[in-house]
Design a protein around this motif. Sequence first.
Motif, short mmCIF file in Angstrom:
data_model
loop_
_atom_site.label_atom_id
_atom_site.label_comp_id
_atom_site.label_asym_id
_atom_site.label_seq_id
_atom_site.Cartn_x
_atom_site.Cartn_y
_atom_site.Cartn_z
N GLN A 63 9.49 31.85 43.97
CA GLN A 63 9.93 33.13 44.53
C GLN A 63 9.86 33.18 46.06
OE1 GLN A 63 11.33 35.29 42.26
NE2 GLN A 63 10.86 33.54 40.92
N VAL A 64 8.79 32.66 46.63
CA VAL A 64 8.58 32.82 48.08
C VAL A 64 8.29 31.50 48.79
CG1 VAL A 64 7.73 35.18 47.74
CG2 VAL A 64 6.09 33.29 47.86
N ALA B 275 3.43 37.95 47.80
CA ALA B 275 3.26 37.66 46.38
C ALA B 275 1.81 37.88 45.99
CB ALA B 275 3.69 36.24 46.05
N LEU B 276 1.61 38.38 44.77
CA LEU B 276 0.27 38.69 44.27
C LEU B 276 0.13 38.21 42.84
CD1 LEU B 276 -2.48 40.32 44.15
CD2 LEU B 276 -1.09 42.31 43.50
N TRP B 277 -0.98 37.51 42.55
CA TRP B 277 -1.29 37.18 41.16
C TRP B 277 -2.54 37.92 40.74
CZ3 TRP B 277 -4.40 32.70 38.75
CH2 TRP B 277 -4.31 32.78 37.35
N ASN B 278 -2.42 38.70 39.68
CA ASN B 278 -3.56 39.37 39.05
C ASN B 278 -3.88 38.63 37.76
OD1 ASN B 278 -5.40 41.54 38.07
ND2 ASN B 278 -3.72 41.91 36.65
N GLU C 128 6.49 45.86 48.56
CA GLU C 128 7.14 44.78 49.32
C GLU C 128 6.91 43.38 48.74
OE1 GLU C 128 2.96 44.67 51.13
OE2 GLU C 128 4.30 46.14 50.18
N PHE C 129 6.14 43.30 47.64
CA PHE C 129 5.77 41.97 47.13
C PHE C 129 6.14 41.79 45.66
CE2 PHE C 129 2.07 44.81 47.09
CZ PHE C 129 1.72 44.81 45.75
N VAL C 130 6.11 40.55 45.23
CA VAL C 130 6.31 40.18 43.83
C VAL C 130 4.94 40.02 43.20
CG1 VAL C 130 7.12 38.38 42.27
CG2 VAL C 130 8.50 39.02 44.26
N ASN D 111 11.37 48.24 37.06
CA ASN D 111 11.17 49.23 38.12
C ASN D 111 9.83 49.08 38.83
OD1 ASN D 111 13.63 50.53 37.42
ND2 ASN D 111 12.59 51.57 35.73
N SER D 112 9.21 47.92 38.67
CA SER D 112 7.86 47.71 39.16
C SER D 112 7.80 46.43 39.99
CB SER D 112 6.89 47.62 37.97
OG SER D 112 5.65 47.10 38.34
N VAL D 113 6.74 46.30 40.78
CA VAL D 113 6.52 45.03 41.49
C VAL D 113 6.17 43.92 40.51
CG1 VAL D 113 5.76 46.12 43.63
CG2 VAL D 113 4.06 45.56 41.87
#
Length: 340
Positions: free
Chosen positions: A165-166, A233-236, A256-258, A276-278
Amino acid sequence: MSTAVALAGAGVLVAGCTSNEPETSASGGGDGNAVASSNDETGETVRIGFSAPAADHGWMAGITEAARAEAENYEDVDLIVAEGTNDVSTQISQVETFINEGVDAIVLLPFDGAAMTPVALQAMEAGIPVINVDREFNSPFAARATILGDNYGMGVSAGTYICEQVGDNPDAVVAEIAGIDSLPLTQDRSQGFADALADCGLDVDNRVAADFTVEGGEEAAANLLQAAPQIDALWNHDDDQGVGVLAAIENAGRDEFVMVGGAGSANAMREIQEGNSVLQATVIYPHTQAADGIALARLIAQGKSLSDLVSPEVPREIVLNAPVVTSENVEDYIDRAFES
């Protein structure tokens, strides 16, 4: 790409191979899409004892529900389910009861693998095969077979997706919301994530840990968002705590992030479906591990093997795949997802 990362990302598993497609039951009895084999024919009834921690988390509740559902697929399985507990002494007593009752097999997801090892050894010495699920014993003699999720592979899958993605932006800011840092599973997930990111020249810029709860996820995410004004980008790590993470993101007005989730809950998949969400993807940590344990316990107790393998016995260890679920393939997974 390193060999370890390549293998995990490609979906290679111990005792067989797989693709990034939904897994089917080991014997075929638990999945309507599986091809029937002689293993599905009703045999001698086997009594299987099952014990797992308390269902205080969506994934753990899904574990027990899936185990019950798998047992119901077989006329020749008599499943005895002990009440879920986070008390080691109680769980030891449950296994001792199974031994005294002379069950044909035990499927055990231990609250504490090391603490449950002695009683598992006792069962094995009594001639009762033990199928160890998710949290490993600290002796190879304590289980006839072990079924594991791939925590390192989860991190690899999440990191590989984020690279896709980034990764073309060498300055991309990557954030991570882990689970409980003291747990080896969290450490493995973070290591896999870091290794996959390194492969495309990225690293983790902002990291916090939560506690696998909605409240903990919301608090950790709020702190992270305050500390990082820009994220790409964020991983939870966990979709249960992800409910709180998404709440914090919405409260902060950030989009602003994936975001990538972890474990594969139904509510996370619905977010992905709606678009509709990040939250754009989640990485599966199968809640079907105990269900697979039931299927293997039946095969072992009846002296059968996996029908798709040439080897005449059930493997000693199976590591399940950690596929990425996106809007493109969510329909393949959502019907079997657990509820957070």
